[in-house]
Motif scaffolding. Sequence first.
Motif, PDB file in Angstrom:
ATOM      1  N   ILE A 163      76.622  46.987  41.227  1.00 48.57           N
ATOM      2  CA  ILE A 163      76.903  45.748  41.960  1.00 48.57           C
ATOM      3  C   ILE A 163      78.004  44.944  41.255  1.00 48.57           C
ATOM      4  CG2 ILE A 163      75.924  43.544  42.756  1.00 48.57           C
ATOM      5  CD1 ILE A 163      74.389  45.656  44.125  1.00 48.57           C
ATOM      6  N   PHE A 199      79.232  41.605  41.892  1.00 51.81           N
ATOM      7  CA  PHE A 199      79.082  40.322  42.584  1.00 51.81           C
ATOM      8  C   PHE A 199      78.488  39.360  41.561  1.00 51.81           C
ATOM      9  CE2 PHE A 199      76.775  37.461  45.630  1.00 51.81           C
ATOM     10  CZ  PHE A 199      77.899  36.964  46.261  1.00 51.81           C
ATOM     11  N   ARG A 239      72.187  41.565  39.202  1.00 50.69           N
ATOM     12  CA  ARG A 239      72.510  42.987  38.975  1.00 50.69           C
ATOM     13  C   ARG A 239      73.996  43.183  38.738  1.00 50.69           C
ATOM     14  NH1 ARG A 239      69.395  41.872  43.350  1.00 50.69           N
ATOM     15  NH2 ARG A 239      67.224  42.085  42.715  1.00 50.69           N
ATOM     16  N   GLN A 260      80.896  50.490  48.967  1.00 51.31           N
ATOM     17  CA  GLN A 260      79.963  49.808  49.880  1.00 51.31           C
ATOM     18  C   GLN A 260      80.466  48.378  50.047  1.00 51.31           C
ATOM     19  OE1 GLN A 260      75.753  50.202  48.993  1.00 51.31           O
ATOM     20  NE2 GLN A 260      75.334  48.125  49.711  1.00 51.31           N
ATOM     21  N   HIS A 309      79.690  44.911  51.346  1.00 47.70           N
ATOM     22  CA  HIS A 309      78.440  44.225  51.687  1.00 47.70           C
ATOM     23  C   HIS A 309      78.662  42.759  52.059  1.00 47.70           C
ATOM     24  CE1 HIS A 309      74.026  45.254  51.246  1.00 47.70           C
ATOM     25  NE2 HIS A 309      73.974  43.984  51.643  1.00 47.70           N
ATOM     26  N   LEU A 325      75.156  50.704  56.382  1.00 50.07           N
ATOM     27  CA  LEU A 325      73.952  50.397  55.618  1.00 50.07           C
ATOM     28  C   LEU A 325      73.334  49.192  56.328  1.00 50.07           C
ATOM     29  CD1 LEU A 325      73.238  50.371  51.907  1.00 50.07           C
ATOM     30  CD2 LEU A 325      72.923  48.230  53.109  1.00 50.07           C
ATOM     31  N   PRO A 365      74.025  38.232  49.519  1.00 51.54           N
ATOM     32  CA  PRO A 365      74.022  38.860  50.840  1.00 51.54           C
ATOM     33  C   PRO A 365      73.119  40.089  50.897  1.00 51.54           C
ATOM     34  CG  PRO A 365      76.036  39.384  49.672  1.00 51.54           C
ATOM     35  CD  PRO A 365      75.263  38.455  48.774  1.00 51.54           C
ATOM     36  N   GLY A 366      72.696  40.597  49.746  1.00 53.99           N
ATOM     37  CA  GLY A 366      71.789  41.744  49.677  1.00 53.99           C
ATOM     38  C   GLY A 366      70.990  41.633  48.401  1.00 53.99           C
ATOM     39  N   ASN A 380      67.767  41.002  48.232  1.00 53.50           N
ATOM     40  CA  ASN A 380      66.795  39.912  48.360  1.00 53.50           C
ATOM     41  C   ASN A 380      65.358  40.401  48.507  1.00 53.50           C
ATOM     42  OD1 ASN A 380      68.486  37.421  48.415  1.00 53.50           O
ATOM     43  ND2 ASN A 380      69.482  38.542  50.096  1.00 53.50           N
ATOM     44  N   GLY A 381      65.180  41.711  48.593  1.00 54.88           N
ATOM     45  CA  GLY A 381      63.820  42.242  48.720  1.00 54.88           C
ATOM     46  C   GLY A 381      63.171  41.909  50.049  1.00 54.88           C
ATOM     47  N   SER A 432      67.980  49.988  54.422  1.00 54.90           N
ATOM     48  CA  SER A 432      67.883  49.187  53.210  1.00 54.90           C
ATOM     49  C   SER A 432      67.160  47.885  53.527  1.00 54.90           C
ATOM     50  CB  SER A 432      69.326  48.960  52.742  1.00 54.90           C
ATOM     51  OG  SER A 432      69.436  47.892  51.886  1.00 54.90           O
ATOM     52  N   LEU A 442      62.794  47.668  50.580  1.00 51.33           N
ATOM     53  CA  LEU A 442      62.040  48.939  50.548  1.00 51.33           C
ATOM     54  C   LEU A 442      61.394  49.125  49.179  1.00 51.33           C
ATOM     55  CD1 LEU A 442      64.606  51.181  52.450  1.00 51.33           C
ATOM     56  CD2 LEU A 442      62.567  50.038  53.371  1.00 51.33           C
ATOM     57  N   ASP A 493      67.927  53.076  50.716  1.00 58.54           N
ATOM     58  CA  ASP A 493      68.546  52.377  49.588  1.00 58.54           C
ATOM     59  C   ASP A 493      67.582  51.303  49.114  1.00 58.54           C
ATOM     60  OD1 ASP A 493      70.277  51.025  47.897  1.00 58.54           O
ATOM     61  OD2 ASP A 493      71.498  50.199  49.494  1.00 58.54           O
ATOM     62  N   GLY A 535      63.047  46.503  45.016  1.00 61.45           N
ATOM     63  CA  GLY A 535      61.743  47.167  45.177  1.00 61.45           C
ATOM     64  C   GLY A 535      61.382  48.060  44.007  1.00 61.45           C
TER      65      GLY A 535
END
Length: 224
Positions: A30, A32, A37, A82, A84, A129, A141-142, A144-145, A165, A168, A186, A190
Motif C-alpha cells: 500500500i 497511501f 499499511r 491497483q 484504488h 476489484l 478508500p480501502g 476498512n474491514g 474484497s 473478508l 483480497d 481481516g
Amino acid sequence: MKTDVKICGLKTAEAVERAVALGASHTGFIFFPKSPRNIEPDDAGRLAARIRGRAKIVAVTVDAGNDDLDEIVSALNPDILQLHGSESPERVLTVKAVYGLPVMKALSIREASDLDRIGPYVGIADRFLFDAKPPAGSELPGGNGVSFDWRLLDALDGGVDYMLSGGLNASNIGEALALTGARAIDTSSGVESAPGVKDLELMEAFFDAVRRADDERARAGSKT
Ligand SMILES: O=C(O)c1ccccc1N[C@@H]1O[C@H](COP(=O)(O)O)[C@@H](O)[C@H]1O
C-alpha cells in the motif's frame, strides 16, 4: 479450481513469506500515507524481492500522480498496478500506456446502481476489484474491514473479471465464495491483529477457510 488469494497491506518479511508459503497468488503493498499499511517504495521493493516469481506483486495506489508512480514502479517493479482511488477510465488508459503494466481498477459497491460504474472501464481495466464503500469519516478508500452485500454481484455480467474484497476474513469467506462464485479474493484487515499488523494465525485460518470452500465447490461441481 484454486481461488486466487491476494494478501494486501504487507509490511514485514515474515508476513510476506508466510502469505506466499500459505499459497497467496498475489501480494499487495500500500502506497497511501494515511494508511496504517503504508510502506516506502524502497522497503516494499526489498520485501518483494523475497517472493518475486512466486506470487504477483501488486502496487496499491490512490489517485497517484506520475511522479509517485515513477518512484513506486522503479523501486517495486510490480506485476500489477491497483488503482484504488477515483481514477477515470482515461487515467487508467494513460497509466497503462506509461507503465506498460496491467491495471486492476478498484470500484466501491454499496447498492445495485454502483455496478453501472463498471461499464466505462470494460476493455480498459484488466481486472476489477470490488470493495465496500468506506464508512462515514474514514480517511481510507480501502482497508476498512467493511463488506458489501455480495448478492449485488448476482447482476454482474459473467464476463467481468474481478477480485472480491472488503471485510473478508476466515469467518465469512466461505459464505462470500458460495454466494458470489468469485475466483479471486483480497483481504487486508481481516488477517490483522491491529491496523497494519498482520497476524500469522489469522492468515493461516483464512487460507484454511478458502481451501475448505474450494473443496466444497469442487465437490458440488463434480455432482453436476
Ligand atoms: O488497506 C489499506 O489501508 C488501503 C488503503 C488505501 C487503499 C486501499 C487499501 N486497501 C485495499 O482495500 C481492500 C479491502 O481491505 P479490507 O480487507 O476490508 O481491510 C484491501 O484488500 C486492499 O486492496
